[in-house]
Motif scaffolding. Structure first.
Motif, PDB file in Angstrom:
ATOM      1  N   ASN A   1      -7.043   7.429  -7.475  1.00  0.00           N
ATOM      2  CA  ASN A   1      -7.709   6.124  -7.346  1.00  0.00           C
ATOM      3  C   ASN A   1      -9.197   6.324  -7.078  1.00  0.00           C
TER       4      ASN A   1
ATOM      5  N   TYR B   1     -12.528   3.986  -6.229  1.00  0.00           N
ATOM      6  CA  TYR B   1     -13.025   2.655  -5.878  1.00  0.00           C
ATOM      7  C   TYR B   1     -14.551   2.716  -5.784  1.00  0.00           C
TER       8      TYR B   1
ATOM      9  N   LEU C   1      -7.565  -2.746  -4.387  1.00  0.00           N
ATOM     10  CA  LEU C   1      -6.181  -2.787  -4.881  1.00  0.00           C
ATOM     11  C   LEU C   1      -5.517  -3.977  -4.207  1.00  0.00           C
TER      12      LEU C   1
ATOM     13  N   HIS D   1       0.451  -4.913  -2.327  1.00  0.00           N
ATOM     14  CA  HIS D   1       1.664  -4.490  -3.034  1.00  0.00           C
ATOM     15  C   HIS D   1       2.494  -3.574  -2.151  1.00  0.00           C
TER      16      HIS D   1
ATOM     17  N   ASP E   1       4.930  -0.061  -2.766  1.00  0.00           N
ATOM     18  CA  ASP E   1       5.236   0.914  -3.822  1.00  0.00           C
ATOM     19  C   ASP E   1       6.728   0.901  -4.099  1.00  0.00           C
TER      20      ASP E   1
ATOM     21  N   HIS F   1       0.732  -3.184   1.419  1.00  0.00           N
ATOM     22  CA  HIS F   1      -0.579  -2.589   1.660  1.00  0.00           C
ATOM     23  C   HIS F   1      -1.576  -2.990   0.572  1.00  0.00           C
TER      24      HIS F   1
ATOM     25  N   SER G   1      -8.877   8.322  -3.536  1.00  0.00           N
ATOM     26  CA  SER G   1      -7.612   8.697  -2.888  1.00  0.00           C
ATOM     27  C   SER G   1      -6.663   9.251  -3.953  1.00  0.00           C
TER      28      SER G   1
ATOM     29  N   ALA H   1      -2.551   9.373  -4.660  1.00  0.00           N
ATOM     30  CA  ALA H   1      -1.222   8.909  -4.216  1.00  0.00           C
ATOM     31  C   ALA H   1      -0.158   9.644  -5.028  1.00  0.00           C
TER      32      ALA H   1
ATOM     33  N   PHE I   1       3.829   9.682  -5.817  1.00  0.00           N
ATOM     34  CA  PHE I   1       5.033   8.847  -5.712  1.00  0.00           C
ATOM     35  C   PHE I   1       6.249   9.684  -6.089  1.00  0.00           C
TER      36      PHE I   1
END
Ligand SMILES: O=C(O)CCC(=O)C(=O)O
Ligand SMILES: [Fe+2]
Length: 151
Positions: free
Chosen positions: A35, A37, A49, A52, A54, A101, A113, A115, A117
């Protein structure tokens, strides 16, 4: 790393160590999102963001070491997750809550960042661990396959 987390989570609930990792099989799917930003002059109007949760079983986030931005809902309020160097933020589903979040923007600093998953592959059926279901804590959902397509 997800396997270590699943085992630690099972241990903390006093259930068989492979209760979660066993369901996901030998090769759970791992997706990584980078990500970025950019700085934003309209911080009060623009989110990095939107809110939402995950869909993954476990999400591990490596946050920017210097710039905060990730927020989670706690007691109906948005709270900022502190940016601690080398620390990972871990989110999950079920008894380990998956918090709603979002990411807020920063006026003069960009934020990055990563992430990761971890989730079951589509053909794998997953569901609540039987050992966690009893009269006080009834089953809340049925077993599902193709979980990603339901989201
Ligand atoms: O940038 C972050 O800290 C969070 C990213 C996130 O929530 C996501 O990629 O799903
Ligand atoms: Fe997320």
């Amino acid at each position: 790393m997800a396997d270590i987390l699943y085992k630690a989570m099972a241990k903390s609930l006093d259930i068989e160590e492979n209760s979660f990792s066993g369901q996901l099989g030998d090769n759970p799917a791992t997706h990584v999102r980078f990500n970025f930003y950019p700085p934003c002059s309209k911080r009060d109007k623009v989110l990095g963001l939107k809110p939402h949760s995950d869909r993954s079983n476990v999400t591990v986030i490596l946050q920017d070491e210097e710039v905060e931005g990730l927020q989670i809902v706690k007691d109906e309020k948005w709270i900022t997750v502190p940016a601690i160097p080398h620390a990972l933020v871990i989110m999950s589903i079920g008894i380990f809550k998956s918090p709603l979040h979002r990411v807020v923007t920063n006026t003069d600093k960009l934020r990055i960042s990563v992430a990761v998953f971890n989730e079951a592959v589509p053909e794998k059926e997953i569901g609540p661990v039987e050992a966690l279901i009893d009269d006080k804590r009834p089953r809340l959902c049925r077993n599902v396959k193709n979980y990603a397509f339901l989201n």
